[in-house]
Design a protein around this motif. Structure first.
Motif, PDB file in Angstrom:
ATOM      1  N   MET A   1     -20.380 -73.758  13.593  1.00  0.00           N
ATOM      2  CA  MET A   1     -21.864 -74.804  12.470  1.00  0.00           C
ATOM      3  C   MET A   1     -22.333 -75.486  13.499  1.00  0.00           C
ATOM      4  N   SER A   2     -23.994 -76.322  13.658  1.00  0.00           N
ATOM      5  CA  SER A   2     -24.158 -76.978  14.464  1.00  0.00           C
ATOM      6  C   SER A   2     -23.579 -78.315  13.843  1.00  0.00           C
ATOM      7  N   GLY A   3     -23.650 -79.473  14.269  1.00  0.00           N
ATOM      8  CA  GLY A   3     -23.494 -80.203  13.732  1.00  0.00           C
ATOM      9  C   GLY A   3     -24.246 -81.438  12.745  1.00  0.00           C
ATOM     10  N   ARG A   4     -25.692 -80.326  12.356  1.00  0.00           N
ATOM     11  CA  ARG A   4     -26.302 -80.778  11.621  1.00  0.00           C
ATOM     12  C   ARG A   4     -26.341 -80.311  10.131  1.00  0.00           C
ATOM     13  N   GLY A   5     -25.464 -79.173  10.554  1.00  0.00           N
ATOM     14  CA  GLY A   5     -25.688 -78.121   8.618  1.00  0.00           C
ATOM     15  C   GLY A   5     -26.315 -76.769   9.050  1.00  0.00           C
ATOM     16  N   GLU A  26     -27.335 -74.877  12.511  1.00  0.00           N
ATOM     17  CA  GLU A  26     -26.891 -73.437  11.982  1.00  0.00           C
ATOM     18  C   GLU A  26     -28.569 -72.326  11.248  1.00  0.00           C
ATOM     19  N   ILE A  27     -28.794 -71.881  11.863  1.00  0.00           N
ATOM     20  CA  ILE A  27     -29.667 -70.716  11.186  1.00  0.00           C
ATOM     21  C   ILE A  27     -29.392 -69.617   9.973  1.00  0.00           C
ATOM     22  N   PRO A  48     -25.485 -74.387   2.817  1.00  0.00           N
ATOM     23  CA  PRO A  48     -26.419 -75.151   3.169  1.00  0.00           C
ATOM     24  C   PRO A  48     -27.457 -76.680   3.349  1.00  0.00           C
ATOM     25  N   VAL A  49     -27.531 -77.138   3.866  1.00  0.00           N
ATOM     26  CA  VAL A  49     -28.609 -78.333   3.420  1.00  0.00           C
ATOM     27  C   VAL A  49     -29.603 -78.473   3.337  1.00  0.00           C
TER      28      VAL A  49
END
Length: 311
Positions: A1-5, A26-27, A48-49
């Motif tokens: 997962m990317s650091g930004r969610g 992450e999409i 997800p954020v």
């Protein structure tokens, strides 16, 4: 997962220009026809954020499956598929891509209005069958006619400008619209039904206006009125509209949205020569796809960046 969610997209794709804006996330794609259990499962897996809503509905169960969810961003202007009360109760922002598809939808509304007035579909079918109806057919001339618009947001006002340019008198009803251009005459609904030769719906669907174009409203209209709906199918009582078309009270209807989507088959509208149908594609153009994706992505970033700055 990317650091930004993670960001969940309730569809199968997103414009490359939108993805570029969201490169740090992450999409996760839910596919072309996601159902609530699918969305709940994806939310539990990825927390997800943000959710970018293209298809399907996002209700409380989906929100509760995503504890980190901060924003639900609509890939378009209509947010009726999002439970806004549930979002508000959970501190989740709901944003819409207002105006991103205005040109596309206004053009579709005009295409349907012209098709109804000029019998485009019927005459095309007759010509392909070998007929030449010049001596017997009379189209409707829109110049000098009155068009009534319900909803005067970005789409409604753009459509109004097109109608004005064609020499039509424009009536409009929208209790929330401000600073209307001089060629739109603000009226109440009773006046709009009574005076319009053509009616086009451009308002969001709310509990208050569901079924607003019902048997009583249609009966209050001029005989032979033209009806266009590129907004939401729930605004129209479909059984009442079918009856009004069959009786001739409504000369023709052009519809791009339906009470149940995808439209169930067989449907009473199918096979009706004076009801023109399109599969809710008014906002589906190459340009609008990019515009809506970029606007939806920017709305996500605005909320998340705003929260980070406030922290």
């Amino acid at each position: 997962m990317s650091g930004r969610g993670a960001i969940l997209v309730t569809g199968a794709d997103l414009a490359p220009q939108a993805l570029a804006l969201l490169a740090e996330f992450e999409i996760v794609y839910a596919g072309k026809a996601p159902q609530e259990p699918d969305l709940v499962a994806l939310c539990r897996r990825h927390d997800p954020v943000a959710i970018i809503v293209r298809y399907g509905k996002v209700g409380a169960a989906v929100m509760d499956a995503a504890p980190s969810l901060r924003v639900i961003s609509k890939h378009g202007s209509g947010t009726d598929t999002i439970d806004k009360d549930a979002a508000r109760a959970r501190g989740i922002e709901v944003r819409a891509a207002v105006g991103a598809n205005a040109a596309a939808v206004a053009e579709q509304a005009m295409a349907l209005l012209l098709a109804c007035a000029k019998s485009v579909v019927q005459l095309n079918a007759r010509m392909h069958a070998g007929h030449w109806d010049k001596a017997t057919h009379k189209s409707v001339e829109l110049n000098g006619r009155t068009v009534g618009l319900v909803g005067l947001g970005a789409i409604g006002q753009r459509f109004a400008r097109m109608c004005d340019a064609m020499g039509m008198t424009v009536l409009g009803h929208d209790p929330y619209a401000q600073a209307l251009p001089p060629y739109i005459r603000r009226v109440d609904l009773a006046t709009l039904w009574r005076e319009s030769d053509a009616i086009s719906l451009h308002c969001p669907l709310t509990p208050e206006n569901r079924g607003m174009l019902d048997a009583a409203a249609l009966q209050a209209c001029k005989p032979g009125v033209l009806i266009v709906n590129t907004a939401r199918g729930g605004l129209v009582d479909e059984a009442a509209l079918l009856g009004a078309v069959r009786s001739g009270q409504v000369a023709a209807a052009g519809l791009d949205s339906f009470a149940v989507e995808p439209m169930t088959a067989p449907h009473p509208f199918q096979g009706e020569p004076h009801i023109l149908l399109s599969p809710h594609i008014g906002g589906v153009t190459t340009d609008a796809y990019v515009n809506m994706g970029v606007a939806a992505a920017r709305n996500v970033l605005a909320v998340i960046e705003g929260e980070r700055q406030a922290a």
